[in-house]
Design a protein around this motif. Structure first.
Motif, PDB file in Angstrom:
ATOM      1  N   UNK A  79       1.002  -1.236  -0.081  1.00 46.25           N
ATOM      2  CA  UNK A  79       0.209   0.077   0.081  1.00 46.25           C
ATOM      3  C   UNK A  79       0.783   1.315  -0.079  1.00 46.25           C
ATOM      4  N   UNK A  80       0.730   2.113   1.040  1.00 45.22           N
ATOM      5  CA  UNK A  80       1.532   3.265   1.127  1.00 45.22           C
ATOM      6  C   UNK A  80       3.020   2.940   1.154  1.00 45.22           C
ATOM      7  N   UNK A  81       3.808   3.381   0.491  1.00 48.68           N
ATOM      8  CA  UNK A  81       5.079   3.289   0.838  1.00 48.68           C
ATOM      9  C   UNK A  81       5.819   4.818   0.973  1.00 48.68           C
ATOM     10  N   UNK A  82       6.835   4.767   1.727  1.00 50.67           N
ATOM     11  CA  UNK A  82       7.586   6.040   1.896  1.00 50.67           C
ATOM     12  C   UNK A  82       8.943   6.056   2.335  1.00 50.67           C
ATOM     13  N   UNK A 111      12.487  11.210  10.884  1.00 50.09           N
ATOM     14  CA  UNK A 111      11.483  12.246  10.399  1.00 50.09           C
ATOM     15  C   UNK A 111      11.003  11.671   9.122  1.00 50.09           C
ATOM     16  N   UNK A 112       9.670  12.139   8.694  1.00 47.26           N
ATOM     17  CA  UNK A 112       9.294  11.564   7.392  1.00 47.26           C
ATOM     18  C   UNK A 112       9.755  12.437   6.356  1.00 47.26           C
ATOM     19  N   UNK A 113       9.870  11.911   5.104  1.00 45.81           N
ATOM     20  CA  UNK A 113      10.560  12.883   4.194  1.00 45.81           C
ATOM     21  C   UNK A 113       9.414  12.735   3.015  1.00 45.81           C
ATOM     22  N   UNK A 114       8.879  11.615   2.629  1.00 46.65           N
ATOM     23  CA  UNK A 114       7.970  11.464   1.266  1.00 46.65           C
ATOM     24  C   UNK A 114       7.129  10.230   1.479  1.00 46.65           C
ATOM     25  N   UNK A 115       6.074  10.297   0.650  1.00 50.48           N
ATOM     26  CA  UNK A 115       5.054   9.120   0.756  1.00 50.48           C
ATOM     27  C   UNK A 115       4.534   9.007  -0.551  1.00 50.48           C
ATOM     28  N   UNK A 116       4.260   7.817  -1.013  1.00 48.24           N
ATOM     29  CA  UNK A 116       3.360   7.535  -2.123  1.00 48.24           C
ATOM     30  C   UNK A 116       2.467   6.498  -2.197  1.00 48.24           C
ATOM     31  N   UNK A 117       1.304   6.713  -2.497  1.00 48.23           N
ATOM     32  CA  UNK A 117       0.162   5.536  -2.347  1.00 48.23           C
ATOM     33  C   UNK A 117       0.414   4.487  -3.706  1.00 48.23           C
ATOM     34  N   UNK A 118      -0.596   3.520  -3.386  1.00 50.51           N
ATOM     35  CA  UNK A 118      -0.543   2.620  -4.614  1.00 50.51           C
ATOM     36  C   UNK A 118      -0.840   2.962  -5.778  1.00 50.51           C
ATOM     37  N   UNK A 119      -1.837   4.026  -5.648  1.00 49.27           N
ATOM     38  CA  UNK A 119      -2.334   4.740  -6.847  1.00 49.27           C
ATOM     39  C   UNK A 119      -1.197   5.722  -7.420  1.00 49.27           C
ATOM     40  N   UNK A 120      -0.114   5.944  -6.792  1.00 45.12           N
ATOM     41  CA  UNK A 120       0.617   7.042  -7.283  1.00 45.12           C
ATOM     42  C   UNK A 120       0.815   8.348  -6.916  1.00 45.12           C
ATOM     43  N   UNK A 121      -0.293   8.833  -5.884  1.00 42.33           N
ATOM     44  CA  UNK A 121      -0.372   9.989  -5.310  1.00 42.33           C
ATOM     45  C   UNK A 121       0.842  10.229  -4.329  1.00 42.33           C
ATOM     46  N   UNK A 122       1.575  11.437  -4.391  1.00 43.00           N
ATOM     47  CA  UNK A 122       2.640  11.735  -3.736  1.00 43.00           C
ATOM     48  C   UNK A 122       2.567  12.717  -2.969  1.00 43.00           C
ATOM     49  N   UNK A 123       3.421  12.893  -1.666  1.00 40.78           N
ATOM     50  CA  UNK A 123       3.492  14.200  -1.101  1.00 40.78           C
ATOM     51  C   UNK A 123       4.952  13.972  -0.584  1.00 40.78           C
ATOM     52  N   UNK A 128      13.324   3.137   4.282  1.00 38.52           N
ATOM     53  CA  UNK A 128      11.971   2.931   3.550  1.00 38.52           C
ATOM     54  C   UNK A 128      11.187   2.262   4.330  1.00 38.52           C
ATOM     55  N   UNK A 129       9.757   2.612   4.192  1.00 39.37           N
ATOM     56  CA  UNK A 129       8.861   2.235   4.940  1.00 39.37           C
ATOM     57  C   UNK A 129       7.522   1.756   4.069  1.00 39.37           C
ATOM     58  N   UNK A 130       7.052   0.542   4.348  1.00 40.30           N
ATOM     59  CA  UNK A 130       5.944   0.193   3.639  1.00 40.30           C
ATOM     60  C   UNK A 130       4.871  -0.682   4.472  1.00 40.30           C
ATOM     61  N   UNK A 131       3.666  -0.062   3.949  1.00 40.50           N
ATOM     62  CA  UNK A 131       2.294  -0.970   4.680  1.00 40.50           C
ATOM     63  C   UNK A 131       1.991  -2.013   3.863  1.00 40.50           C
ATOM     64  N   UNK A 150       0.838  -4.911   8.075  1.00 34.05           N
ATOM     65  CA  UNK A 150       1.868  -4.210   9.214  1.00 34.05           C
ATOM     66  C   UNK A 150       2.638  -3.353   8.297  1.00 34.05           C
ATOM     67  N   UNK A 151       3.112  -2.340   9.063  1.00 28.57           N
ATOM     68  CA  UNK A 151       4.314  -1.556   8.618  1.00 28.57           C
ATOM     69  C   UNK A 151       5.835  -2.209   8.661  1.00 28.57           C
ATOM     70  N   UNK A 152       6.495  -2.051   7.641  1.00 27.51           N
ATOM     71  CA  UNK A 152       7.894  -2.824   7.692  1.00 27.51           C
ATOM     72  C   UNK A 152       8.917  -1.767   7.242  1.00 27.51           C
ATOM     73  N   UNK A 153       9.938  -1.886   7.986  1.00 28.94           N
ATOM     74  CA  UNK A 153      11.172  -1.012   7.693  1.00 28.94           C
ATOM     75  C   UNK A 153      12.231  -1.433   6.914  1.00 28.94           C
ATOM     76  N   UNK A 154      12.971  -0.873   6.161  1.00 25.78           N
ATOM     77  CA  UNK A 154      14.528  -1.341   5.803  1.00 25.78           C
ATOM     78  C   UNK A 154      15.334  -1.041   6.756  1.00 25.78           C
ATOM     79  N   UNK A 155      16.656  -1.451   6.378  1.00 27.66           N
ATOM     80  CA  UNK A 155      17.498  -1.619   7.321  1.00 27.66           C
ATOM     81  C   UNK A 155      18.380  -0.132   7.142  1.00 27.66           C
TER      82      UNK A 155
END
Length: 123
Positions: free
Chosen positions: A32-35, A46-58, A95-98, A110-115
């Motif tokens: 789902x949303x990745x960021x 801190x949060x930097x950027x996010x993108x939904x599965x459909x491609x909406x970004x912030x 990296x983070x992903x739902x 769940x939320x997962x994180x990269x290293x």
């Protein structure tokens, strides 16, 4: 279960560019949303950027106009293009992903994180 692996970090001079990648793998049903998040020396994550599965970004105001987030759903990969880098962008980038994933009993979410991958910008 699910793994997120970042790549593309490194050292660059101010004004330079880097492109981070994060590939998700494992028993994934849907991403789902990745960021992207970052944690600089002595700072909180801190949060930097996010993108939904459909491609909406912030993106965060601190990187707006310089950083671009994108994703390739076929490759389960999210990218962060970083241009006009500044010394204050120095941080470990995560990296983070739902993720909806398969379990022995069906599915879970769940939320997962990269290293994390280090980005260092010198003046």
């Amino acid at each position: 279960q699910v793994q997120l692996v970042e790549s593309g970090g490194g050292s660059v001079q101010a004004g330079g560019s880097l492109r981070l990648s994060c590939e998700a793998s494992g028993s994934i049903v849907s991403l789902n949303t990745m960021g992207w998040f970052r944690q600089g020396p002595g700072n909180q994550r801190e949060w930097v950027a996010g993108i939904t599965r459909g491609g909406s970004t912030n993106v965060a105001d601190s990187v707006k106009g310089r950083f671009t987030i994108s994703r390739d759903n076929a490759k389960n990969t999210v990218y962060l293009q970083m241009n006009s880098l500044k010394p204050e962008d120095t941080a470990v980038y995560y990296c983070n992903a739902d993720v909806k994933f398969l379990t022995a009993r069906g599915t879970g979410q769940n939320d997962f994180w990269g290293q994390g991958t280090q980005v260092t910008v010198s003046s």
